[in-house]
Scaffold this motif. Structure first.
Motif, PDB file in Angstrom:
ATOM      1  N   ASP A 100      52.038  53.337  34.507  1.00 26.52           N
ATOM      2  CA  ASP A 100      52.280  51.934  34.804  1.00 26.52           C
ATOM      3  C   ASP A 100      51.641  51.072  33.728  1.00 26.52           C
ATOM      4  OD1 ASP A 100      52.934  49.581  35.980  1.00 26.52           O
ATOM      5  OD2 ASP A 100      51.599  49.810  37.708  1.00 26.52           O
ATOM      6  N   PRO A 101      52.411  50.239  33.038  1.00 25.06           N
ATOM      7  CA  PRO A 101      51.824  49.405  31.976  1.00 25.06           C
ATOM      8  C   PRO A 101      50.950  48.282  32.540  1.00 25.06           C
ATOM      9  CG  PRO A 101      54.144  48.894  32.237  1.00 25.06           C
ATOM     10  CD  PRO A 101      53.850  50.060  33.107  1.00 25.06           C
ATOM     11  N   PHE A 102      51.038  48.016  33.827  1.00 29.86           N
ATOM     12  CA  PHE A 102      50.274  46.921  34.409  1.00 29.86           C
ATOM     13  C   PHE A 102      48.997  47.376  35.106  1.00 29.86           C
ATOM     14  CE2 PHE A 102      54.737  45.574  34.415  1.00 29.86           C
ATOM     15  CZ  PHE A 102      54.629  44.480  33.582  1.00 29.86           C
ATOM     16  N   VAL A 103      48.565  48.617  34.860  1.00 27.43           N
ATOM     17  CA  VAL A 103      47.372  49.136  35.506  1.00 27.43           C
ATOM     18  C   VAL A 103      46.149  48.329  35.072  1.00 27.43           C
ATOM     19  CG1 VAL A 103      45.847  51.133  35.673  1.00 27.43           C
ATOM     20  CG2 VAL A 103      48.314  51.441  35.814  1.00 27.43           C
ATOM     21  N   HIS A 104      46.026  48.067  33.800  1.00 28.92           N
ATOM     22  CA  HIS A 104      44.866  47.347  33.282  1.00 28.92           C
ATOM     23  C   HIS A 104      45.237  45.912  32.888  1.00 28.92           C
ATOM     24  CE1 HIS A 104      42.692  51.096  33.252  1.00 28.92           C
ATOM     25  NE2 HIS A 104      43.687  51.652  32.569  1.00 28.92           N
ATOM     26  N   PHE A 105      46.148  45.321  33.595  1.00 24.30           N
ATOM     27  CA  PHE A 105      46.648  43.995  33.247  1.00 24.30           C
ATOM     28  C   PHE A 105      45.565  42.926  33.317  1.00 24.30           C
ATOM     29  CE2 PHE A 105      48.504  39.937  34.605  1.00 24.30           C
ATOM     30  CZ  PHE A 105      49.289  39.662  33.489  1.00 24.30           C
ATOM     31  N   GLU A 106      44.785  42.938  34.397  1.00 23.03           N
ATOM     32  CA  GLU A 106      43.757  41.908  34.578  1.00 23.03           C
ATOM     33  C   GLU A 106      42.730  41.957  33.450  1.00 23.03           C
ATOM     34  OE1 GLU A 106      43.720  39.492  36.799  1.00 23.03           O
ATOM     35  OE2 GLU A 106      45.593  40.210  37.673  1.00 23.03           O
ATOM     36  N   LYS A 107      42.338  43.166  33.080  1.00 18.33           N
ATOM     37  CA  LYS A 107      41.348  43.322  32.011  1.00 18.33           C
ATOM     38  C   LYS A 107      41.907  42.823  30.678  1.00 18.33           C
ATOM     39  CE  LYS A 107      38.855  46.944  29.598  1.00 18.33           C
ATOM     40  NZ  LYS A 107      38.682  48.382  29.458  1.00 18.33           N
ATOM     41  N   GLN A 108      43.119  43.180  30.364  1.00 21.74           N
ATOM     42  CA  GLN A 108      43.724  42.757  29.109  1.00 21.74           C
ATOM     43  C   GLN A 108      43.991  41.247  29.113  1.00 21.74           C
ATOM     44  OE1 GLN A 108      47.164  45.239  28.850  1.00 21.74           O
ATOM     45  NE2 GLN A 108      46.021  47.006  28.066  1.00 21.74           N
ATOM     46  N   GLU A 111      40.791  39.483  28.261  1.00 24.13           N
ATOM     47  CA  GLU A 111      40.466  39.591  26.827  1.00 24.13           C
ATOM     48  C   GLU A 111      41.317  38.622  26.019  1.00 24.13           C
ATOM     49  OE1 GLU A 111      40.884  43.629  25.580  1.00 24.13           O
ATOM     50  OE2 GLU A 111      39.240  44.328  26.836  1.00 24.13           O
ATOM     51  N   LEU A 112      42.584  38.466  26.402  1.00 28.43           N
ATOM     52  CA  LEU A 112      43.445  37.516  25.675  1.00 28.43           C
ATOM     53  C   LEU A 112      42.971  36.084  25.905  1.00 28.43           C
ATOM     54  CD1 LEU A 112      47.012  38.967  26.228  1.00 28.43           C
ATOM     55  CD2 LEU A 112      45.791  38.749  24.084  1.00 28.43           C
ATOM     56  N   GLN A 113      42.464  35.761  27.056  1.00 29.65           N
ATOM     57  CA  GLN A 113      41.990  34.406  27.363  1.00 29.65           C
ATOM     58  C   GLN A 113      40.770  34.055  26.516  1.00 29.65           C
ATOM     59  OE1 GLN A 113      43.252  32.024  29.332  1.00 29.65           O
ATOM     60  NE2 GLN A 113      44.984  33.296  29.842  1.00 29.65           N
ATOM     61  N   LYS A 114      39.930  35.043  26.174  1.00 34.85           N
ATOM     62  CA  LYS A 114      38.749  34.790  25.352  1.00 34.85           C
ATOM     63  C   LYS A 114      39.142  34.379  23.944  1.00 34.85           C
ATOM     64  CE  LYS A 114      35.757  38.071  27.673  1.00 34.85           C
ATOM     65  NZ  LYS A 114      35.009  39.334  27.528  1.00 34.85           N
ATOM     66  N   HIS A 115      40.197  34.974  23.417  1.00 34.93           N
ATOM     67  CA  HIS A 115      40.585  34.725  22.012  1.00 34.93           C
ATOM     68  C   HIS A 115      41.330  33.405  21.853  1.00 34.93           C
ATOM     69  CE1 HIS A 115      39.155  38.605  20.711  1.00 34.93           C
ATOM     70  NE2 HIS A 115      39.866  39.221  21.667  1.00 34.93           N
ATOM     71  N   TYR A 116      41.899  32.867  22.875  1.00 35.60           N
ATOM     72  CA  TYR A 116      42.671  31.639  22.708  1.00 35.60           C
ATOM     73  C   TYR A 116      42.078  30.528  23.441  1.00 35.60           C
ATOM     74  CZ  TYR A 116      46.187  34.639  20.624  1.00 35.60           C
ATOM     75  OH  TYR A 116      46.841  35.513  19.837  1.00 35.60           O
TER      76      TYR A 116
END
Length: 116
Positions: A100-108, A111-116
């Motif tokens: 499932d590509p959405f298993v670690h969705f919250e974690k990823q 991380e994207l929110q920190k960079h933008y």
């Protein structure tokens, strides 16, 4: 596969033993039915003579039931056949790998929110 062959072999032996001892098994069932009927009639009988007659019939049926040792072998064979049937139809444990590509969705997403 080897386990299935073993269960099949054990089930085949149990079927032959059960069929070989089918006569004593039927005789045991009949003698137990007569014993049950005699006990019921014994407790319902009003006269002493009736109680004695039903007690003698019940005692004869009890002796016929106890002397049916081959029927006990048939009962054991029937139980073995039941166990083999249950083991044969036991569901296999299926391990599904979920990609499932959405298993670690919250974690990823965090991380994207920190960079933008």
């Amino acid at each position: 596969m080897l386990k299935k062959i073993g269960w099949l072999f054990l089930g085949g032996i149990a079927v032959f033993v059960l069929m070989f001892h089918l006569g004593p098994l039927v005789a045991l069932a009949i003698s137990l039915a007569i014993l049950y009927y005699a006990v019921k009639k014994f407790f319902k009988a009003d006269s002493a003579f009736g109680k004695i007659v039903w007690a003698l019939i019940g005692l004869a049926a009890l002796m016929a039931s106890v002397s049916n040792v081959p029927a006990l072998i048939a009962i054991v064979a029937a139980y073995v056949l039941y166990v083999v049937y249950k083991k044969w139809n036991e569901p296999k444990e299926v391990v599904q790998v979920v990609d499932d590509p959405f298993v670690h969705f919250e974690k990823q997403w965090a991380e994207l929110q920190k960079h933008y």
